[in-house]
Motif scaffolding. Structure first.
Motif, mmCIF file in Angstrom:
data_model
loop_
_atom_site.group_PDB
_atom_site.id
_atom_site.type_symbol
_atom_site.label_atom_id
_atom_site.label_comp_id
_atom_site.label_asym_id
_atom_site.label_seq_id
_atom_site.Cartn_x
_atom_site.Cartn_y
_atom_site.Cartn_z
ATOM 1 N N ASP A 155 0.823 -1.213 0.000
ATOM 2 C CA ASP A 155 0.000 0.000 0.000
ATOM 3 C C ASP A 155 0.854 1.259 0.000
ATOM 4 O O ASP A 155 0.527 2.237 -0.666
ATOM 5 C CB ASP A 155 -0.946 0.001 1.204
ATOM 6 C CG ASP A 155 -2.098 -0.993 1.042
ATOM 7 O OD1 ASP A 155 -2.326 -1.470 -0.084
ATOM 8 O OD2 ASP A 155 -2.758 -1.288 2.056
ATOM 9 N N THR A 156 1.956 1.239 0.732
ATOM 10 C CA THR A 156 2.871 2.387 0.753
ATOM 11 C C THR A 156 3.438 2.624 -0.645
ATOM 12 O O THR A 156 3.503 3.766 -1.118
ATOM 13 C CB THR A 156 4.023 2.140 1.757
ATOM 14 O OG1 THR A 156 3.465 1.982 3.054
ATOM 15 C CG2 THR A 156 5.023 3.283 1.753
ATOM 16 N N ASN A 172 2.092 1.606 -3.530
ATOM 17 C CA ASN A 172 0.983 2.069 -4.377
ATOM 18 C C ASN A 172 0.809 3.577 -4.241
ATOM 19 O O ASN A 172 0.695 4.301 -5.246
ATOM 20 C CB ASN A 172 -0.336 1.392 -3.974
ATOM 21 C CG ASN A 172 -0.478 -0.011 -4.514
ATOM 22 O OD1 ASN A 172 0.219 -0.422 -5.440
ATOM 23 N ND2 ASN A 172 -1.390 -0.759 -3.934
ATOM 24 N N PHE A 173 0.765 4.067 -3.005
ATOM 25 C CA PHE A 173 0.558 5.489 -2.751
ATOM 26 C C PHE A 173 1.691 6.323 -3.341
ATOM 27 O O PHE A 173 1.459 7.357 -3.964
ATOM 28 C CB PHE A 173 0.419 5.747 -1.251
ATOM 29 C CG PHE A 173 0.147 7.185 -0.918
ATOM 30 C CD1 PHE A 173 -1.085 7.750 -1.199
ATOM 31 C CD2 PHE A 173 1.130 7.979 -0.340
ATOM 32 C CE1 PHE A 173 -1.330 9.080 -0.900
ATOM 33 C CE2 PHE A 173 0.889 9.306 -0.049
ATOM 34 C CZ PHE A 173 -0.346 9.870 -0.320
ATOM 35 N N TYR A 174 2.935 5.854 -3.149
ATOM 36 C CA TYR A 174 4.090 6.583 -3.675
ATOM 37 C C TYR A 174 4.026 6.672 -5.203
ATOM 38 O O TYR A 174 4.238 7.740 -5.782
ATOM 39 C CB TYR A 174 5.393 5.907 -3.239
ATOM 40 C CG TYR A 174 6.623 6.658 -3.653
ATOM 41 C CD1 TYR A 174 7.119 7.706 -2.880
ATOM 42 C CD2 TYR A 174 7.275 6.355 -4.847
ATOM 43 C CE1 TYR A 174 8.231 8.426 -3.273
ATOM 44 C CE2 TYR A 174 8.395 7.067 -5.251
ATOM 45 C CZ TYR A 174 8.873 8.101 -4.461
ATOM 46 O OH TYR A 174 9.973 8.817 -4.862
ATOM 47 N N PHE A 226 1.329 6.373 -7.106
ATOM 48 C CA PHE A 226 0.196 7.234 -7.447
ATOM 49 C C PHE A 226 0.600 8.702 -7.407
ATOM 50 O O PHE A 226 0.281 9.474 -8.323
ATOM 51 C CB PHE A 226 -0.968 6.962 -6.489
ATOM 52 C CG PHE A 226 -2.126 7.889 -6.688
ATOM 53 C CD1 PHE A 226 -2.957 7.774 -7.790
ATOM 54 C CD2 PHE A 226 -2.392 8.895 -5.760
ATOM 55 C CE1 PHE A 226 -4.030 8.637 -7.980
ATOM 56 C CE2 PHE A 226 -3.456 9.761 -5.933
ATOM 57 C CZ PHE A 226 -4.283 9.630 -7.046
ATOM 58 N N ARG A 227 1.304 9.104 -6.359
ATOM 59 C CA ARG A 227 1.748 10.500 -6.244
ATOM 60 C C ARG A 227 2.723 10.865 -7.368
ATOM 61 O O ARG A 227 2.656 11.969 -7.919
ATOM 62 C CB ARG A 227 2.402 10.741 -4.880
ATOM 63 C CG ARG A 227 1.474 10.629 -3.687
ATOM 64 C CD ARG A 227 0.380 11.692 -3.676
ATOM 65 N NE ARG A 227 0.888 13.038 -3.615
ATOM 66 C CZ ARG A 227 0.971 13.772 -2.528
ATOM 67 N NH1 ARG A 227 0.530 13.286 -1.390
ATOM 68 N NH2 ARG A 227 1.463 14.978 -2.576
ATOM 69 N N PHE A 235 -7.404 4.235 -8.381
ATOM 70 C CA PHE A 235 -6.652 4.493 -7.152
ATOM 71 C C PHE A 235 -6.940 5.934 -6.754
ATOM 72 O O PHE A 235 -6.807 6.850 -7.552
ATOM 73 C CB PHE A 235 -5.153 4.295 -7.380
ATOM 74 C CG PHE A 235 -4.350 4.344 -6.111
ATOM 75 C CD1 PHE A 235 -4.064 3.186 -5.439
ATOM 76 C CD2 PHE A 235 -3.911 5.547 -5.588
ATOM 77 C CE1 PHE A 235 -3.328 3.200 -4.257
ATOM 78 C CE2 PHE A 235 -3.179 5.579 -4.418
ATOM 79 C CZ PHE A 235 -2.890 4.401 -3.750
ATOM 80 N N GLU A 243 -6.323 9.008 -3.784
ATOM 81 C CA GLU A 243 -5.486 9.422 -2.665
ATOM 82 C C GLU A 243 -6.306 9.328 -1.384
ATOM 83 O O GLU A 243 -7.410 9.842 -1.312
ATOM 84 C CB GLU A 243 -5.005 10.860 -2.877
ATOM 85 C CG GLU A 243 -3.933 11.259 -1.932
ATOM 86 C CD GLU A 243 -3.275 12.546 -2.370
ATOM 87 O OE1 GLU A 243 -2.577 13.122 -1.532
ATOM 88 O OE2 GLU A 243 -3.449 12.958 -3.516
ATOM 89 N N ARG A 244 -5.785 8.598 -0.422
ATOM 90 C CA ARG A 244 -6.545 8.359 0.812
ATOM 91 C C ARG A 244 -6.132 9.327 1.892
ATOM 92 O O ARG A 244 -5.061 9.736 2.020
ATOM 93 C CB ARG A 244 -6.340 6.913 1.253
ATOM 94 C CG ARG A 244 -6.969 5.947 0.252
ATOM 95 C CD ARG A 244 -6.689 4.494 0.631
ATOM 96 N NE ARG A 244 -7.370 3.600 -0.274
ATOM 97 C CZ ARG A 244 -6.872 3.177 -1.425
ATOM 98 N NH1 ARG A 244 -5.687 3.563 -1.799
ATOM 99 N NH2 ARG A 244 -7.560 2.355 -2.184
#
Length: 196
Positions: free
Chosen positions: A145-146, A148-150, A152-153, A193, A195-196
């Motif tokens: 998940d970390t 994925n978020f990176y 995505f950003r 996806f 941003e959470r």
């Protein structure tokens, strides 16, 4: 000589000393030609197998058969952690795009940061154009998940849809151990996806 062979076999993942000893004793009972053929196969594997310059999958040539296949959808790239994940998704026969193998996930506890895996080459692929969707198919773990978020950003400034596989895959499970039906449905039912 026997002890050295056992020590070498026990370096393989999942092989303890007892199994290593059994393997060595089994090898001693084989024909010389069979043992030489085994040794040559391992040596050739190490020296002749390369990583695809596009997606980082294993290959016999500079470009892997998946990236080189004109029938694949070159506008969709599925991001996976490792080569086993490519094999698992390919076995579902549900995905017909291309892949990008990161070679790991971001894990500060293990000393693995974004520069230690193939994120920059993914961003470069997207920046070059032609990619319309990036599917994040990382294991649903804290590290996955970390990562994925990176990603995505990093991709948020580009005109590309970023989706994540559906969570039919249980949180904490490794992708390569997920059954083919669940994994196939997760790919087909991916969601954007956010941003959470």
């Amino acid at each position: 000589m026997l002890e050295k062979a056992v020590a070498e076999f026990s370096k393989l993942p999942g092989i303890g000393r007892k199994t290593a000893l059994r393997l060595v004793l089994w090898m001693l009972r084989q024909e010389d030609a069979d043992v030489e053929q085994f040794a040559e196969a391992v040596s050739r594997l190490k020296h002749e197998v390369k990583y695809c310059k596009t997606c980082h999958n294993i290959s016999d040539s500079e470009v892997c058969p998946i990236c080189g296949d004109p029938r694949r959808d070159k506008t969709t790239v599925c991001v996976v952690e490792n080569i086993q994940d490519v094999m698992a998704i390919e076995n579902t026969q549900q995905f017909h795009g291309l892949y990008h193998v990161l070679g790991g996930v971001i894990s500060p506890m293990d000393g693995i940061g974004p520069s230690d895996i193939e994120i920059d080459s993914l961003v470069k692929r997207v920046a070059e154009g032609g990619v319309q969707e990036v599917i994040l198919a990382l294991s649903p773990t804290m590290e996955g998940d970390t990562t994925n978020f990176y990603i995505f950003r990093k991709l948020s400034t580009y005109d590309v849809k970023v989706s994540v596989i559906a969570r039919g895959v249980s949180v904490g499970n490794e992708l390569e151990y997920t059954d083919e039906v669940t994994l196939g449905r997760s790919i087909m039912n991916r969601t954007l996806f956010e941003e959470r």
